[in-house]
Design a protein around this motif. Structure first.
Motif, PDB file in Angstrom:
ATOM      1  N   THR A  53       1.786  -7.172 -22.641  1.00  0.00           N
ATOM      2  CA  THR A  53       1.436  -7.905 -21.423  1.00  0.00           C
ATOM      3  C   THR A  53       0.074  -7.481 -20.910  1.00  0.00           C
ATOM      4  OG1 THR A  53       3.758  -8.167 -20.802  1.00  0.00           O
ATOM      5  CG2 THR A  53       2.141  -8.363 -19.047  1.00  0.00           C
ATOM      6  N   ARG A  91      10.157 -13.589 -27.951  1.00  0.00           N
ATOM      7  CA  ARG A  91       9.031 -14.516 -27.897  1.00  0.00           C
ATOM      8  C   ARG A  91       9.084 -15.527 -29.040  1.00  0.00           C
ATOM      9  NH1 ARG A  91       4.688 -13.388 -24.539  1.00  0.00           N
ATOM     10  NH2 ARG A  91       4.216 -15.572 -25.018  1.00  0.00           N
ATOM     11  N   TRP A 109      12.202 -14.843 -18.704  1.00  0.00           N
ATOM     12  CA  TRP A 109      12.346 -14.834 -20.162  1.00  0.00           C
ATOM     13  C   TRP A 109      13.362 -13.770 -20.592  1.00  0.00           C
ATOM     14  CZ3 TRP A 109       9.518 -16.713 -24.681  1.00  0.00           C
ATOM     15  CH2 TRP A 109       8.699 -17.822 -24.417  1.00  0.00           C
ATOM     16  N   ASP A 110      13.250 -12.571 -20.022  1.00  0.00           N
ATOM     17  CA  ASP A 110      14.173 -11.491 -20.373  1.00  0.00           C
ATOM     18  C   ASP A 110      15.617 -11.883 -20.075  1.00  0.00           C
ATOM     19  OD1 ASP A 110      12.258  -9.722 -21.328  1.00  0.00           O
ATOM     20  OD2 ASP A 110      11.964  -8.745 -19.391  1.00  0.00           O
ATOM     21  N   ASN A 112       8.054 -12.969 -16.999  1.00  0.00           N
ATOM     22  CA  ASN A 112       8.687 -12.049 -17.952  1.00  0.00           C
ATOM     23  C   ASN A 112      10.153 -11.824 -17.606  1.00  0.00           C
ATOM     24  OD1 ASN A 112       7.262 -10.841 -20.242  1.00  0.00           O
ATOM     25  ND2 ASN A 112       5.718 -10.249 -18.747  1.00  0.00           N
ATOM     26  N   ASP A 126       0.167 -13.653 -22.095  1.00  0.00           N
ATOM     27  CA  ASP A 126       0.934 -12.967 -21.065  1.00  0.00           C
ATOM     28  C   ASP A 126       1.805 -13.953 -20.291  1.00  0.00           C
ATOM     29  OD1 ASP A 126       1.691 -10.980 -19.099  1.00  0.00           O
ATOM     30  OD2 ASP A 126       0.239 -11.967 -17.779  1.00  0.00           O
TER      31      ASP A 126
END
Length: 377
Positions: A37, A205, A367-368, A364, A359
């Motif tokens: 990132t 990803r 997504w996680d 994030n 990034d």
């Protein structure tokens, strides 16, 4: 939320020039951001301007030792022995399995390495933290062999610190004897006909990115609706998957336990060397492209030998031998004519379908969460 605000404020300060790139890395790390990132933010938030004057200081005579730190299975069998014989240099060769492992070792004070091989998103982190030495171009007389595509990259303007080594894409491999007509779409993973014989990579990803591309979106999307669609497709595909697995799937492709696998093009070629009935598809919807580069750490004790090795790798026959072994693409345009199975540079049309990972910022967390829900379903 406080952390998200802190990250946004820090990025804004970087964009305004209120913090140096080195200070940004330190503060971003303290906030819990990963190296990937941080590197991608540094790339996105402005390219470092060249000094306008190349480093030309004399490095003195070539040293008799060279210490290389590289990915495993990432160099031809005769590259090191031939270099040692020609230059009278003893090479110590160590390997690592992740960018984070390599950078962590340098940050911890490891000062013996003369060459490391970071991926594109890590180079800005190394330059910002003064871990990478500026290259002395007067010793790199073979630079002209690089293809224009890999000259002056966004992650290292003017190639001041990094010389492209290998490049690749993330599509899917398949057994040509089991799947004679695989098509050219990520939709293959939704085909129940191959249930239990397919895998996708164990990588957030790459998996979510593939389903974003399937629906015509950027693999870097942060749009909740687009991500919800990607999650739905991923869950539908998961019913047909044997597992989420990355590089180790090569053995299963070779044995025939797996017929279709999301995989890097180079690892596919490595598997094909043992089992010719393996093909590779660059999906029509698009996928990831990446570049790894040769970098000399600022603490390198044998900088002249390191420059000689980089210049040696830039020779057509040496670059060709490396890519013949790894199966990945060579940024050395002069090497293509000497390769057994040259990986052609993407066409203009293909480049429209290829993306470097960027990034995700505050997305994030989203997504996680989606990835956790996919894996646990």
């Amino acid at each position: 939320m406080a952390t998200e605000r802190a990250v946004r404020d820090l990025v804004r300060d970087l964009e305004r020039g209120a913090v140096s790139r080195r200070e940004f890395v330190g503060r971003a790390t303290a906030l819990g951001l990963g190296l990937s990132t941080i590197g991608l933010i540094l790339t996105a938030c402005g390219k470092e301007k060249g000094s306008g004057q190349a480093t030309t200081a004399d490095l003195g005579p070539i040293e008799k030792e060279l210490n290389i730190y590289n990915w495993s299975d990432y160099i031809a069998e005769d590259t090191i022995p031939n270099f040692e014989k020609e230059f009278g240099v003893k090479v110590t060769y160590d390997t690592y399995e992740s960018n984070e492992e390599m950078v962590g070792k340098l940050q911890a004070g490891a000062s013996g390495y003369d060459i490391v091989v970071p991926s594109n998103y890590i180079v800005p982190v190394m330059t910002a933290t003064n871990l990478a030495a500026e290259l002395n171009k007067k010793y790199l007389t073979n630079l002209g062999n690089l293809a224009p595509t890999f000259v002056n990259p966004v992650f290292d303007p003017e190639n001041k610190h990094a010389i492209p080594y290998q490049w690749g894409t993330t599509g899917f491999a398949y057994r040509t004897d089991k799947v004679p007509a695989p098509g050219d779409s990520w939709a293959i993973f939704l085909d129940q006909k191959y249930a239990g014989k397919m895998t996708q990579m164990d990588d957030m990803r790459d998996v979510i990115g593939s389903w974003l591309r399937y629906r015509g979106h950027s693999l870097n999307s942060v749009d909740p609706a687009e991500l919800a669609g990607a999650k739905a497709d991923a869950l539908a595909a998961k019913k047909n998957l044997k597992a989420y697995i990355s590089a180790p799937v090569k053995g299963q492709l070779i044995s025939g336990d797996v017929w279709v696998a999301q995989l890097w093009n180079g690892d596919t070629e490595q598997a094909k060397a043992e089992q010719p009935a393996i093909g590779y598809v660059l999906p029509k919807e698009g996928c990831t492209i990446w570049t790894d580069s040769l970098v000399i750490p600022a603490s390198a004790p044998h900088k002249r030998a390191a420059h000689e090795f980089i210049n040696y790798v830039l020779r057509p026959e040496v670059g060709a031998a490396i890519s013949n072994f790894t199966g990945y693409g060579s940024p050395n345009q002069a090497a293509l004519a000497q390769m057994k199975r040259p990986v052609p540079y993407p066409t203009a049309e293909e480049f429209q379908r290829l993306e470097y990972q960027k990034d995700l910022g505050t997305a994030n967390e989203l997504w996680d969460r989606i990835w956790t829900e996919i894996k646990s379903a």
